[in-house]
Design an enzyme around this catalytic site. Sequence first.
Site, PDB file in Angstrom:
ATOM      1  N   SER A  48      48.533  75.524  25.187  1.00 39.04           N
ATOM      2  CA  SER A  48      47.138  75.310  25.586  1.00 39.04           C
ATOM      3  C   SER A  48      46.188  75.648  24.457  1.00 39.04           C
ATOM      4  CB  SER A  48      46.795  76.162  26.810  1.00 39.04           C
ATOM      5  OG  SER A  48      47.503  75.735  27.937  1.00 39.04           O
ATOM      6  N   ASP A  54      37.066  73.074  30.380  1.00 37.88           N
ATOM      7  CA  ASP A  54      38.104  73.974  29.876  1.00 37.88           C
ATOM      8  C   ASP A  54      38.127  74.023  28.348  1.00 37.88           C
ATOM      9  OD1 ASP A  54      40.032  75.882  30.119  1.00 37.88           O
ATOM     10  OD2 ASP A  54      41.687  74.508  30.536  1.00 37.88           O
ATOM     11  N   HIS A  70      40.593  78.647  29.559  1.00 40.32           N
ATOM     12  CA  HIS A  70      41.535  79.503  30.288  1.00 40.32           C
ATOM     13  C   HIS A  70      42.372  80.361  29.344  1.00 40.32           C
ATOM     14  CE1 HIS A  70      44.467  76.094  29.660  1.00 40.32           C
ATOM     15  NE2 HIS A  70      45.313  77.104  29.575  1.00 40.32           N
TER      16      HIS A  70
END
Length: 465
Positions: free
Chosen positions: A226, A152, A122
Amino acid sequence: MKKIGSLLLVSIFAGAITLGAYKLLFEKTNYAIVNQEASGSLINTSFTPTSAKGAGINEVDFTNAAETTVNAVVHVKNVTLSKAPTSMFDFFYGSGGSVKPQVGTGSGVIISQDGYIVTNNHVIARASQLQVTLNNNKTYEAELIGADPNSDIALIKIETDEKLPYLAFGDSDNAKIGEWVLAVGNPFNLTSTVTAGIVSAKARSLDTRTNQSFIQTDAAVNPGNSGGALVNTNGDLIGINTAISSQTGSYVGYSFAVPSNIAKKIVEDIMEYGNVQKGFIGIRPAPVNTRDAVERGISDIEGVYIEYIEEESGASDAELAIGDIIKKVDDIDVRKFPDLTGYLSTKRPKDTVNLIIERSGELINVPVALKKRQTINVPEMGLEVKNLTDSDKKKFKTNKGVKITGVPERYRGFGLQGKVILQVDDKEIEDIEDAKNAFGAISRYGKTVITMISEEGERERLIFQ
C-alpha cells in the site's frame, strides 16, 4: 580361401532372396488417395501479424523501469500508541490501562528531490511517529503534511541535504487496458519488491457509496505494498497501489491503484491550499442494477442517466435535465458513473468541463462550471445534509446550519426530514464540512444531542444514545 569366399556369396544371395520374399508376400503397404475435393478447409483465425520474437512479453524490457522505480519507493513505518486494559475495570470502563506501541508498515513514492513522499492515508492513519527507510537503507523521521481519507492519499515529507531519486507523475488517462505495468513496494516487509502484470480495467469502483475510480491490475500486490508505485514500462508513475480484493487478506489476482492524475491533484491541493479542493457537478445517477431500472428501460444504457439535480449546482446552472444521459466529459468516454467521477476528481471548483449529453435522441454539447460540494452523507448516522440555499436561509430565518435531505430507514420515525441542524453536542454547524467533522467525532457508546429548527421556527433537541 576359395571355400570361404563361396560361403560369403551364398549367404548374401540367400539373405537377399529372403528379404525380397518377405516384402512381396507379407508386408502390406497402405495407400491413402486424397483428391482436391476431399481436402480439409483452411480457416484464417486472425489477420493480426504475429511477432517473430514470440507472444509479446519477450519484446518488453522491464529492467530500466524497475531500476528507476525501486530507488524512488520507500518503506514507511507507522508507530501508533494504544491503551491496553490491565484489569476488568479498565476493560469495561476505559480508565487507566498500559500504553503499548503498535507498528504498521507500508510503502511510499518520492515525488520530489527535496523529500516529498506520497502514500496511502491508511498507511499513516493515527500515527504518533512516522519513519521512512530509503532503498539505500537510510532511515529518516517523516512529517505528515496532509491527507485525504476519501481518496486514501496522504503526503508526508522527510528532511535531507541530499537530492533524492524521485518519480514524475504520468498521465493515467493514457493508460491502456492490456498495457504492461510494474508494482513496486514492500510486501510483508520484503523491501524493494517488483511484480509485473497488465492493466486489467480502468475506472473500477469498489464502493457504490463513493464511486471512486481505480486502476485495476493483476500485478501481485500484498499487505505492505500500500502506497507503493504502479508504473508503466517507461517508468512513468501512473498509480498509487492502494487495495486488493481478497477473502484471505493476501493477493488472489486483483489489485487496485489510485490513478496518478487523481493523486497528483490531491497532492497539489494539499501543498497549495492545505486541503483538497473538489469540484462537483451536482447530479445523482439512476442506479442501473435494480428492478426499477429494468422496468424503466435504463438498465442497459451506456452512459450516466441523470435522476436528480441539486439546487444551485453547476448542473442546475447549465440547465441539465432529469433524463439526460451523459456520454462524454471533455475527451473521456463515459460508460458508467466512475468514468465521470474519476475524471471530475482531477478538477477543482470553478473549472469548466464540456459534457456530451443525449437528450431525446440527440447529442448536445453542454459546458458546466463545477462548484463546491453542497451535499454529503455524514458519518455514523448516515444522514444526507446540504448547505443552505438563499431561499432556505429566508425560510428558516438562519444563516447557519445544514438542511436534512435524506434520512436512513432506522431514523425515519424521528421527523428529521427537511429540518435544519444547528448544533451537534456543543459544536455549532455552519456548513457541510462542520457537519462531517461533528458527526465524525460521535462516539458509538455515548449520547449525542442534535439541536434543530423547523420551517415554523420551532427549535428542538433530540438525544440519540
